[in-house]
Design a protein around this motif. Structure first.
Motif, PDB file in Angstrom:
ATOM      1  N   SER A  18       6.000 -49.963  42.791  1.00 18.66           N
ATOM      2  CA  SER A  18       4.646 -49.912  43.672  1.00 18.66           C
ATOM      3  C   SER A  18       4.476 -47.804  44.087  1.00 18.66           C
ATOM      4  O   SER A  18       4.329 -47.540  44.466  1.00 18.66           O
ATOM      5  CB  SER A  18       5.270 -50.463  45.256  1.00 18.66           C
ATOM      6  OG  SER A  18       5.644 -50.493  45.606  1.00 18.66           O
ATOM      7  N   ALA A  19       6.046 -47.243  43.148  1.00 19.09           N
ATOM      8  CA  ALA A  19       6.222 -45.999  43.141  1.00 19.09           C
ATOM      9  C   ALA A  19       5.534 -45.357  42.214  1.00 19.09           C
ATOM     10  O   ALA A  19       6.670 -44.306  41.768  1.00 19.09           O
ATOM     11  CB  ALA A  19       7.441 -45.706  42.945  1.00 19.09           C
ATOM     12  N   GLU A  20       4.216 -45.095  41.728  1.00 21.37           N
ATOM     13  CA  GLU A  20       3.727 -44.155  40.097  1.00 21.37           C
ATOM     14  C   GLU A  20       3.735 -43.057  40.841  1.00 21.37           C
ATOM     15  O   GLU A  20       3.477 -42.896  42.428  1.00 21.37           O
ATOM     16  CB  GLU A  20       2.599 -44.779  40.093  1.00 21.37           C
ATOM     17  CG  GLU A  20       2.600 -46.459  39.858  1.00 21.37           C
ATOM     18  CD  GLU A  20       2.053 -47.620  41.463  1.00 21.37           C
ATOM     19  OE1 GLU A  20       2.250 -48.666  41.419  1.00 21.37           O
ATOM     20  OE2 GLU A  20       2.442 -47.147  41.720  1.00 21.37           O
ATOM     21  N   PRO A  21       3.948 -42.390  40.139  1.00 17.98           N
ATOM     22  CA  PRO A  21       3.440 -40.948  40.372  1.00 17.98           C
ATOM     23  C   PRO A  21       1.480 -40.780  40.972  1.00 17.98           C
ATOM     24  O   PRO A  21       1.132 -40.664  39.987  1.00 17.98           O
ATOM     25  CB  PRO A  21       3.772 -39.936  39.063  1.00 17.98           C
ATOM     26  CG  PRO A  21       4.680 -41.229  38.418  1.00 17.98           C
ATOM     27  CD  PRO A  21       4.006 -42.643  38.659  1.00 17.98           C
ATOM     28  N   VAL A  22       1.698 -40.676  42.285  1.00 18.40           N
ATOM     29  CA  VAL A  22       0.791 -40.588  42.860  1.00 18.40           C
ATOM     30  C   VAL A  22      -0.013 -38.742  43.343  1.00 18.40           C
ATOM     31  O   VAL A  22       1.448 -39.065  43.941  1.00 18.40           O
ATOM     32  CB  VAL A  22      -0.077 -41.381  43.275  1.00 18.40           C
ATOM     33  CG1 VAL A  22      -1.576 -41.494  44.287  1.00 18.40           C
ATOM     34  CG2 VAL A  22       0.148 -42.497  43.156  1.00 18.40           C
ATOM     35  N   TRP A  23      -0.528 -38.515  43.471  1.00 16.74           N
ATOM     36  CA  TRP A  23      -1.043 -36.909  44.485  1.00 16.74           C
ATOM     37  C   TRP A  23      -1.885 -37.750  44.949  1.00 16.74           C
ATOM     38  O   TRP A  23      -2.923 -37.934  44.546  1.00 16.74           O
ATOM     39  CB  TRP A  23      -0.687 -36.294  43.364  1.00 16.74           C
ATOM     40  CG  TRP A  23       0.125 -35.197  42.364  1.00 16.74           C
ATOM     41  CD1 TRP A  23       0.462 -34.372  43.334  1.00 16.74           C
ATOM     42  CD2 TRP A  23       1.344 -36.093  41.737  1.00 16.74           C
ATOM     43  NE1 TRP A  23       1.410 -34.042  42.111  1.00 16.74           N
ATOM     44  CE2 TRP A  23       1.769 -35.151  41.361  1.00 16.74           C
ATOM     45  CE3 TRP A  23       0.346 -36.817  40.619  1.00 16.74           C
ATOM     46  CZ2 TRP A  23       2.224 -34.836  40.463  1.00 16.74           C
ATOM     47  CZ3 TRP A  23       1.348 -37.106  39.576  1.00 16.74           C
ATOM     48  CH2 TRP A  23       2.655 -36.251  39.755  1.00 16.74           C
ATOM     49  N   LEU A  48      -0.286 -54.328  36.810  1.00 18.82           N
ATOM     50  CA  LEU A  48      -0.628 -53.186  38.049  1.00 18.82           C
ATOM     51  C   LEU A  48      -0.350 -53.909  39.278  1.00 18.82           C
ATOM     52  O   LEU A  48       0.447 -54.351  39.657  1.00 18.82           O
ATOM     53  CB  LEU A  48      -2.307 -52.775  38.206  1.00 18.82           C
ATOM     54  CG  LEU A  48      -3.128 -51.643  37.141  1.00 18.82           C
ATOM     55  CD1 LEU A  48      -4.289 -51.685  37.434  1.00 18.82           C
ATOM     56  CD2 LEU A  48      -2.341 -50.838  37.036  1.00 18.82           C
ATOM     57  N   SER A  49       0.187 -52.354  40.030  1.00 19.57           N
ATOM     58  CA  SER A  49       0.545 -52.922  41.836  1.00 19.57           C
ATOM     59  C   SER A  49       0.314 -53.310  42.822  1.00 19.57           C
ATOM     60  O   SER A  49      -1.208 -52.347  41.837  1.00 19.57           O
ATOM     61  CB  SER A  49       2.038 -51.673  41.999  1.00 19.57           C
ATOM     62  OG  SER A  49       1.378 -50.174  42.347  1.00 19.57           O
ATOM     63  N   PRO A  50       0.628 -53.679  43.445  1.00 22.46           N
ATOM     64  CA  PRO A  50      -0.969 -54.176  44.595  1.00 22.46           C
ATOM     65  C   PRO A  50      -0.984 -52.806  44.671  1.00 22.46           C
ATOM     66  O   PRO A  50      -2.242 -52.314  45.385  1.00 22.46           O
ATOM     67  CB  PRO A  50      -0.410 -54.998  45.404  1.00 22.46           C
ATOM     68  CG  PRO A  50       0.954 -55.853  45.266  1.00 22.46           C
ATOM     69  CD  PRO A  50       1.634 -54.285  43.708  1.00 22.46           C
ATOM     70  N   ARG A  51      -0.009 -51.431  45.062  1.00 24.44           N
ATOM     71  CA  ARG A  51      -0.868 -50.569  45.615  1.00 24.44           C
ATOM     72  C   ARG A  51      -1.999 -49.464  44.836  1.00 24.44           C
ATOM     73  O   ARG A  51      -2.425 -48.862  44.817  1.00 24.44           O
ATOM     74  CB  ARG A  51       0.981 -49.000  45.569  1.00 24.44           C
ATOM     75  CG  ARG A  51       0.676 -47.859  46.258  1.00 24.44           C
ATOM     76  CD  ARG A  51       1.723 -46.832  44.985  1.00 24.44           C
ATOM     77  NE  ARG A  51       1.366 -45.694  46.109  1.00 24.44           N
ATOM     78  CZ  ARG A  51       2.532 -44.550  45.520  1.00 24.44           C
ATOM     79  NH1 ARG A  51       2.797 -44.603  44.349  1.00 24.44           N
ATOM     80  NH2 ARG A  51       1.973 -43.424  45.864  1.00 24.44           N
ATOM     81  N   MET A  52      -1.635 -49.535  44.095  1.00 24.23           N
ATOM     82  CA  MET A  52      -2.534 -48.848  42.262  1.00 24.23           C
ATOM     83  C   MET A  52      -3.835 -49.354  42.201  1.00 24.23           C
ATOM     84  O   MET A  52      -4.377 -48.225  42.442  1.00 24.23           O
ATOM     85  CB  MET A  52      -2.137 -49.106  40.988  1.00 24.23           C
ATOM     86  CG  MET A  52      -2.493 -48.254  39.654  1.00 24.23           C
ATOM     87  SD  MET A  52      -3.245 -46.635  40.102  1.00 24.23           S
ATOM     88  CE  MET A  52      -1.223 -45.752  39.975  1.00 24.23           C
ATOM     89  N   LYS A  53      -3.200 -50.880  42.297  1.00 27.93           N
ATOM     90  CA  LYS A  53      -4.881 -51.697  42.681  1.00 27.93           C
ATOM     91  C   LYS A  53      -5.428 -51.343  43.790  1.00 27.93           C
ATOM     92  O   LYS A  53      -7.143 -51.070  43.886  1.00 27.93           O
ATOM     93  CB  LYS A  53      -4.931 -53.369  43.136  1.00 27.93           C
ATOM     94  CG  LYS A  53      -4.203 -53.776  41.341  1.00 27.93           C
ATOM     95  CD  LYS A  53      -4.521 -55.502  41.447  1.00 27.93           C
ATOM     96  CE  LYS A  53      -3.883 -55.556  40.138  1.00 27.93           C
ATOM     97  NZ  LYS A  53      -2.876 -56.511  40.007  1.00 27.93           N
ATOM     98  N   ALA A  54      -5.011 -51.018  44.517  1.00 26.96           N
ATOM     99  CA  ALA A  54      -5.637 -50.659  46.256  1.00 26.96           C
ATOM    100  C   ALA A  54      -6.467 -48.797  45.781  1.00 26.96           C
ATOM    101  O   ALA A  54      -7.387 -48.793  47.156  1.00 26.96           O
ATOM    102  CB  ALA A  54      -4.798 -50.718  47.209  1.00 26.96           C
ATOM    103  N   LEU A  55      -5.602 -48.380  46.274  1.00 30.84           N
ATOM    104  CA  LEU A  55      -5.988 -47.235  44.982  1.00 30.84           C
ATOM    105  C   LEU A  55      -7.356 -47.293  44.403  1.00 30.84           C
ATOM    106  O   LEU A  55      -8.283 -46.284  45.069  1.00 30.84           O
ATOM    107  CB  LEU A  55      -5.131 -45.811  44.465  1.00 30.84           C
ATOM    108  CG  LEU A  55      -3.683 -45.714  45.387  1.00 30.84           C
ATOM    109  CD1 LEU A  55      -2.738 -44.920  44.628  1.00 30.84           C
ATOM    110  CD2 LEU A  55      -4.166 -44.959  46.362  1.00 30.84           C
ATOM    111  N   TYR A 153      -8.607 -52.859  35.225  1.00 33.03           N
ATOM    112  CA  TYR A 153      -9.025 -52.896  36.339  1.00 33.03           C
ATOM    113  C   TYR A 153     -10.158 -52.535  36.862  1.00 33.03           C
ATOM    114  O   TYR A 153     -11.427 -52.570  38.095  1.00 33.03           O
ATOM    115  CB  TYR A 153      -8.230 -52.932  37.938  1.00 33.03           C
ATOM    116  CG  TYR A 153      -7.708 -52.821  39.107  1.00 33.03           C
ATOM    117  CD1 TYR A 153      -8.071 -54.533  39.158  1.00 33.03           C
ATOM    118  CD2 TYR A 153      -8.609 -52.602  39.635  1.00 33.03           C
ATOM    119  CE1 TYR A 153      -7.781 -55.144  40.090  1.00 33.03           C
ATOM    120  CE2 TYR A 153      -8.149 -53.184  41.297  1.00 33.03           C
ATOM    121  CZ  TYR A 153      -8.180 -54.508  41.099  1.00 33.03           C
ATOM    122  OH  TYR A 153      -7.989 -54.714  42.629  1.00 33.03           O
ATOM    123  N   ALA A 154     -10.417 -51.053  36.597  1.00 28.50           N
ATOM    124  CA  ALA A 154     -11.660 -50.198  36.901  1.00 28.50           C
ATOM    125  C   ALA A 154     -13.045 -50.599  37.042  1.00 28.50           C
ATOM    126  O   ALA A 154     -13.590 -51.332  37.705  1.00 28.50           O
ATOM    127  CB  ALA A 154     -11.351 -49.291  36.596  1.00 28.50           C
TER     128      ALA A 154
END
Length: 289
Positions: A18-23, A48-55, A153-154
């Protein structure tokens, strides 16, 4: 990009990454995000992590380098024939030195092939093939790359997808490199490729670990080691990263002003003063876990 651990560890990581590089943008751009991706992966990042799906759920537009799933095999083959083949009767051994041909052949023979099977390809295409072979040997595949997973996913969520370039534009980067530079040649490129494959074979593994841990410092170190050491490196950096970032800025900034956007490109595009976080409207800052 890389690699492995025990099956148990890989299974655990799939559910805990859940720590993908995100800005994240600031101010009026707080609903915009930049995601550093990795183009190939192994079992650890196959989901994909839940965090990425949420973004992705949170935005209207997902911008990616390229959606290969929209390009047929025939279209890809036609582009390769047009851009990656040597002209006329020219063969690869006529455009590189005998010593380099021997070295390339030695590397290819590890995989049960030889240079003469690729004699009509431009040397930069043979370099790409060698890198792909090394990835496959390490168990890294594009299907587990984050880019393609984000696109899938998109689409599932009916998001608008913006492609920042075409397949032909990506292929043509290396043609442009040798058309624009008088002080580098195919031997320089193959020397650089073989050096990384033979002497920095752990680099993809380090990149994958760094991506999983969102350790931007590792990407900064790799950027400096691989794109700052020689004339070939700096000219490749100019075309592969700096100029593409500038072109993408022109496409992305108008969209960022109107809609909520998630931009997903290779993580090296976010490094340094010419990286997208510095170029794009929004004053993007690293988003903590």
């Amino acid at each position: 990009m890389k690699l492995l651990a025990s099956f148990l560890l890989a299974t655990l990581v799939v559910f805990t990454v859940s720590a993908e590089p995100v800005w994240q943008g600031t101010g009026v751009h707080k609903d915009d995000y930049l995601v550093g991706t990795i183009h190939v992966g192994d079992e650890r990042i196959k989901t994909l992590s839940p965090r990425m799906k949420a973004l992705i759920d949170a935005v209207e537009v997902v911008a990616v380098e390229l959606d290969l799933s929209d390009i047929s095999q025939l279209q890809q083959q036609q582009a390769i024939l047009e851009l990656a083949m040597l002209p006329g009767d020219t063969t690869i051994t006529q455009v590189i030195s005998p010593l380099m041909a021997t070295r390339v052949n030695g590397y290819l023979q590890q995989f049960g092939v030889d240079i003469f099977q690729y004699e009509k390809f431009k040397p930069w295409m043979v370099a790409v093939i060698m890198v792909q072979m090394s990835y496959q040997k390490m168990g890294l595949v594009a299907e587990h790359g984050i880019d393609q997973q984000i696109i899938e996913y998109a689409k599932l969520k009916n998001k608008q997808i913006v492609e920042l370039e075409t397949f032909s534009q990506q292929l043509n980067i290396f043609n442009r490199l040798f058309e624009s530079a008088d002080d580098i040649n195919y031997d320089d490129m193959l020397e650089d490729t073989l050096d990384e494959l033979n002497n920095m074979s752990d680099m993809p593994s380090k990149m994958l670990e760094a991506w999983i841990n969102s350790d931007i410092s590792v990407f900064e170190d790799i950027y400096n080691k691989t794109l700052k050491s020689s004339s070939y490196d700096t000219q490749l950096e100019q075309l592969l990263l700096i100029e593409r970032n500038q072109a993408w800025k022109e496409t992305l900034n108008p969209i960022l002003e109107k809609k909520s956007v998630l931009v997903a490109t290779g993580t090296l595009h976010y490094i340094g003063p010419t990286g997208l976080p510095k170029l794009l409207n929004g004053n993007f800052e690293v988003l903590k876990k």
